[in-house]
Design a protein around this motif. Structure first.
Motif, PDB file in Angstrom:
ATOM      1  N   HIS A  57       0.846  -1.190   0.000  1.00 45.85           N
ATOM      2  CA  HIS A  57       0.000   0.000   0.000  1.00 45.85           C
ATOM      3  C   HIS A  57       0.885   1.245   0.000  1.00 45.85           C
ATOM      4  CE1 HIS A  57      -3.059   2.904   1.197  1.00 45.85           C
ATOM      5  NE2 HIS A  57      -3.960   1.998   0.866  1.00 45.85           N
ATOM      6  N   HIS A  58       0.440   2.260  -0.734  1.00 44.06           N
ATOM      7  CA  HIS A  58       1.247   3.488  -0.814  1.00 44.06           C
ATOM      8  C   HIS A  58       1.434   4.160   0.547  1.00 44.06           C
ATOM      9  CE1 HIS A  58      -2.968   4.649  -1.666  1.00 44.06           C
ATOM     10  NE2 HIS A  58      -2.697   5.589  -0.797  1.00 44.06           N
ATOM     11  N   ASP A  59       0.495   3.919   1.461  1.00 43.98           N
ATOM     12  CA  ASP A  59       0.652   4.536   2.780  1.00 43.98           C
ATOM     13  C   ASP A  59       1.870   3.997   3.527  1.00 43.98           C
ATOM     14  OD1 ASP A  59      -1.362   6.341   2.599  1.00 43.98           O
ATOM     15  OD2 ASP A  59      -2.858   5.101   3.602  1.00 43.98           O
ATOM     16  N   ARG A 133       0.533   5.692  -7.288  1.00 46.87           N
ATOM     17  CA  ARG A 133      -0.884   5.313  -7.217  1.00 46.87           C
ATOM     18  C   ARG A 133      -1.444   5.246  -8.631  1.00 46.87           C
ATOM     19  NH1 ARG A 133      -2.834   8.858  -2.129  1.00 46.87           N
ATOM     20  NH2 ARG A 133      -2.215  10.539  -3.496  1.00 46.87           N
ATOM     21  N   PHE A 396       3.042  -3.407  11.039  1.00 47.73           N
ATOM     22  CA  PHE A 396       1.658  -3.261  10.592  1.00 47.73           C
ATOM     23  C   PHE A 396       1.517  -3.598   9.112  1.00 47.73           C
ATOM     24  CE2 PHE A 396      -1.903  -0.661   9.037  1.00 47.73           C
ATOM     25  CZ  PHE A 396      -2.894  -1.172   9.852  1.00 47.73           C
ATOM     26  N   ARG A 403      -3.080  -9.220   2.439  1.00 44.39           N
ATOM     27  CA  ARG A 403      -4.347  -8.886   1.793  1.00 44.39           C
ATOM     28  C   ARG A 403      -4.200  -8.728   0.294  1.00 44.39           C
ATOM     29  NH1 ARG A 403      -5.806  -4.763   5.076  1.00 44.39           N
ATOM     30  NH2 ARG A 403      -5.796  -3.359   3.308  1.00 44.39           N
TER      31      ARG A 403
ATOM     32  N   HIS B  57     -16.780  -7.273  -3.735  1.00 47.88           N
ATOM     33  CA  HIS B  57     -15.911  -7.951  -4.695  1.00 47.88           C
ATOM     34  C   HIS B  57     -16.766  -8.615  -5.767  1.00 47.88           C
ATOM     35  CE1 HIS B  57     -12.858 -10.608  -6.342  1.00 47.88           C
ATOM     36  NE2 HIS B  57     -11.960  -9.868  -5.730  1.00 47.88           N
ATOM     37  N   THR B 184      -8.202   7.341   0.290  1.00 52.87           N
ATOM     38  CA  THR B 184      -7.105   6.573  -0.313  1.00 52.87           C
ATOM     39  C   THR B 184      -6.262   7.443  -1.240  1.00 52.87           C
ATOM     40  OG1 THR B 184      -8.463   4.604  -0.219  1.00 52.87           O
ATOM     41  CG2 THR B 184      -6.558   4.507  -1.678  1.00 52.87           C
ATOM     42  N   PHE B 396     -19.499 -15.188   4.097  1.00 53.27           N
ATOM     43  CA  PHE B 396     -18.104 -14.923   3.776  1.00 53.27           C
ATOM     44  C   PHE B 396     -17.904 -13.496   3.258  1.00 53.27           C
ATOM     45  CE2 PHE B 396     -14.403 -15.105   0.928  1.00 53.27           C
ATOM     46  CZ  PHE B 396     -13.450 -15.556   1.819  1.00 53.27           C
ATOM     47  N   ARG B 403     -13.153  -5.007   4.505  1.00 56.94           N
ATOM     48  CA  ARG B 403     -11.854  -4.701   3.933  1.00 56.94           C
ATOM     49  C   ARG B 403     -11.920  -3.532   2.977  1.00 56.94           C
ATOM     50  NH1 ARG B 403     -10.473  -9.753   2.414  1.00 56.94           N
ATOM     51  NH2 ARG B 403     -10.359  -9.069   0.253  1.00 56.94           N
ATOM     52  N   HIS B 406     -11.723  -0.284   4.501  1.00 54.55           N
ATOM     53  CA  HIS B 406     -10.592  -0.051   5.387  1.00 54.55           C
ATOM     54  C   HIS B 406      -9.462   0.666   4.659  1.00 54.55           C
ATOM     55  CE1 HIS B 406      -7.464  -0.860   8.323  1.00 54.55           C
ATOM     56  NE2 HIS B 406      -6.719  -1.332   7.350  1.00 54.55           N
ATOM     57  N   VAL B 407      -8.968   1.716   5.255  1.00 55.15           N
ATOM     58  CA  VAL B 407      -7.817   2.399   4.680  1.00 55.15           C
ATOM     59  C   VAL B 407      -6.655   2.251   5.657  1.00 55.15           C
ATOM     60  CG1 VAL B 407      -6.924   4.568   3.808  1.00 55.15           C
ATOM     61  CG2 VAL B 407      -9.359   4.073   3.649  1.00 55.15           C
ATOM     62  N   PRO B 408      -5.602   1.526   5.256  1.00 51.93           N
ATOM     63  CA  PRO B 408      -4.502   1.305   6.206  1.00 51.93           C
ATOM     64  C   PRO B 408      -3.881   2.626   6.661  1.00 51.93           C
ATOM     65  CG  PRO B 408      -4.206  -0.023   4.206  1.00 51.93           C
ATOM     66  CD  PRO B 408      -5.329   0.930   3.944  1.00 51.93           C
ATOM     67  N   ASN B 409      -3.331   2.553   7.854  1.00 51.00           N
ATOM     68  CA  ASN B 409      -2.607   3.682   8.461  1.00 51.00           C
ATOM     69  C   ASN B 409      -3.426   4.971   8.476  1.00 51.00           C
ATOM     70  OD1 ASN B 409      -0.699   5.115   9.686  1.00 51.00           O
ATOM     71  ND2 ASN B 409       0.626   5.353   7.886  1.00 51.00           N
TER      72      ASN B 409
END
Lengths: 409, 409
Positions: A57-59, A133, A396, A403, B57, B184, B396, B403, B406-409
């Motif tokens: 991920h770019h983050d 990105r 992290f 994923r 998805h 994002t 499922f 997910r 969800h945006v990491p960090n």
């Protein structure tokens, strides 16, 4: 009494490390330091090949500047530099003018297209969070598009111009990413082509011994990468790349990693440059303006042998440390310390779990080299942000990696 | 003795349900059934608005045909139909010819562009797994691109033509997706525009009472959707859409959900059609060829009032059940059972946790309607694949939904 004003342009490796070292080493409120950067984050250029390919991920390739800078010591200003006026000791930003006593220019590099027609219009470069990105999404878009236009096999051809450090690391990640994208988009892996074009007869970062280059090429070939060596790109068009021989390779994606030059603002400001880079004295100052330090890709530092050192993150970090120290020495009226480059080695990633490189003169390859590469990346995070940053970015991060390789159902 | 040959073209709602009902109801090896489909999966068209917007998805909108069909009873052939020859009782596939005694045509619909210039070239439609993956990636690509070309605000304008069932459901999801994409891609939400253009004065699926339409519009407006009602699209260009008034809305993305028509193969085969759809008798057979059943979007079924029922998944499923029964009745020499449409209601999703609709004549809205919508979707999965499929797709699925937000960090 007015405190000496220090303005640092750019929060890349050189500028950010200068700021962090000043923050650490200055006594009380000895200096009035302003760090100017286009974004409110610092990005880890050596990591950008992963988000560009979509394997990370770019983050995870950027850090909020607010997490690194103590606002009581360094004033951060999010702005774009329009002009440097070294004779007036001022800098024009998009939203105002800053005057300085001492300036540090760490504005990084620009893509060098060597005047190849169409390169600027049709090729993308791995140079910022925004650009990677875009590259990541472009790649995925091509997979999606190929299913809507099934006759356009060229949508699944990915050309990378330049097989140096960045080109190689990106190609390694892209080759790792392809099987995942093939599953996600129901694409036959046999339809996907990754072609790495290099003008010199040998790929991978220059300076590697022949056996490591051969090892690296073998790793890449097993992943499906095709090399076109001793091959120049004559032009880029909407259809693809035209080689020196006149051959057209139809491709939906062209990534250019064939070269960089210093930020154009330096030449525009009247600095004497070579390929946009400023030749600096032994203490990293401009020969023309001794109150201007130049760090990172904007500067040319000569080795004792009289050849310029290549522009890398490693040297930029060391330059930042030296610049900070010498600014303090100058303000305190003490003797400057010449910059001495401590070359620790080079390790280039070849994708997941594979790398090649040199530690000083020792050859490393395979899993061990990949592990070393991670240590080098982690060491830098520790340098700028200490343990909390290492935790956030290294530990992290694993979650995302898993994923991005996961395909539901 | 030769078994009667049944060929089913298309594994959409009509064709797949016909196959599954035949599989269940035929005695031993009473029939020789072949199901032909372009893909080796069935997709749930009513769910496609979610993967198109990227809020789910695409794998959750499709089911492998191998998971639904018993190969001892139904032969599945992955192929594309090129031509139907009803007078010769045969079908030309891309890789051979199939002859039949009884044919079921469930080849679905095509986009109806009403001859609007540029629509086919510049607009995308929500119609298949391939098309929605393309739309999803196109949307995300525009966000990424807008950061590389910051002056091009039109990259962040999304025009949806048609505010009926599909258009409304898609717009609801897209509006939910925008905040995630803004985070994002570091895009200011104020720069993003979603414009839903509708030729009629009222949006949302036809037949809803005024108060539900108003409720739905209010929900959408709160999410930032702009309506342009009583407005026709005169043309699509590379820049965007041209309205009837001549106004140009610059947009990087145009989604067309303004109409569908029956598969062109029917008209080419000599069937009498209206907007590509075949008018069928009370037992869903072609008036011209009584051994040809037509189901789903390819057929026009008249209501007792003499107006055609709208083409929906609900009616297609019921048609499949009736077609299967009547094929068996025919083979067994028994009397056919006329098709009677049992209208259960309509619920249109407005995005996460919001929907409006009618259950027969009862109005539903809000969270309860959204819950009902899920029940309807789940009921269909149960119908075609039983509990195992419900488990796989409903339980499922939640994981992906979390997910994708969800945006990491």
């Amino acid at each position: 009494m007015e405190r000496p004003k220090v303005v640092i342009l750019g929060a890349g490796y050189g500028g950010l490390v200068t700021a962090i070292r000043l923050q650490k080493k200055m006594r009380g409120r000895e200096l009035d330091v302003t760090l100017v950067n286009k974004h409110d984050y610092h990005y880890i250029t050596t990591h950008l090949h992963m988000p560009a390919a979509g394997t990370d991920h770019h983050d995870h390739a950027r850090v909020a500047i607010a997490d690194l800078i103590d606002p009581r010591k360094i004033h951060f200003r999010k702005s774009t530099v329009l002009e440097i006026r070294p004779e007036h000791k001022e800098v024009v930003l998009e939203d105002g003018i800053l005057s300085y006593d001492y300036l540090v220019v760490g504005l990084g590099s620009e893509t060098e297209t060597f005047g190849i027609p169409g390169m600027r219009e049709y090729a993308m470069s791995i140079k910022s969070i925004n650009s990677v990105r875009f590259i990541r999404q472009h790649i995925e878009y091509m997979f999606a598009k190929s299913k809507v236009y099934p006759k356009r096999k060229d949508y699944l051809t990915f050309v990378v111009g330049g097989a140096g450090f960045t080109g190689t690391e990106f190609v390694g990640e892209l080759a790792d990413r392809v099987p995942v994208l093939c599953r996600t988009y129901d694409v036959d892996p046999a339809d996907v082509r990754i072609i790495n074009i290099e003008a010199s007869p040998s790929p991978l970062p220059p300076g590697l011994p022949v056996d490591l280059v051969e090892y690296g090429m073998e790793v890449m070939r097993r992943k499906g990468v095709q090399y076109r060596l001793s091959t120049v790109i004559k032009a880029c068009t909407e259809e693809g790349v035209v080689l020196g021989s006149g051959e057209l390779i139809r491709a939906g994606t062209i990534i250019w990693s064939g070269g960089v030059r210093g930020n154009a603002l330096l030449q525009e400001a009247g600095f004497e440059v070579q390929r946009g880079r400023v030749k600096v004295d032994s203490c990293l100052r401009s020969y023309q303006y001794p109150n201007v330090w130049v760090t990172g890709d904007c500067a040319i530092v000569m080795s004792p042998e009289g050849t310029p050192y290549p522009a890398t993150a490693q040297i930029a970090v060391q330059m930042g440390t030296n610049a900070a120290r010498n600014i303090l020495q100058t303000v305190r009226g003490k003797e400057l310390r010449p910059f001495v480059y401590d070359y620790k080695g080079t390790v280039a990633s070849l994708g997941r779990g594979e790398a090649v490189g040199l530690l000083k003169v020792r050859k490393v390859k395979g899993r061990f080299a990949a592990f070393l590469k991670k240590c080098i990346d982690t060491r830098y995070l520790f340098l700028i942000g200490g343990l909390p940053l290492v935790w956030k970015k290294v530990i992290f991060k694993q979650k995302y990696m898993e994923r991005s390789r996961h395909v539901p159902n």
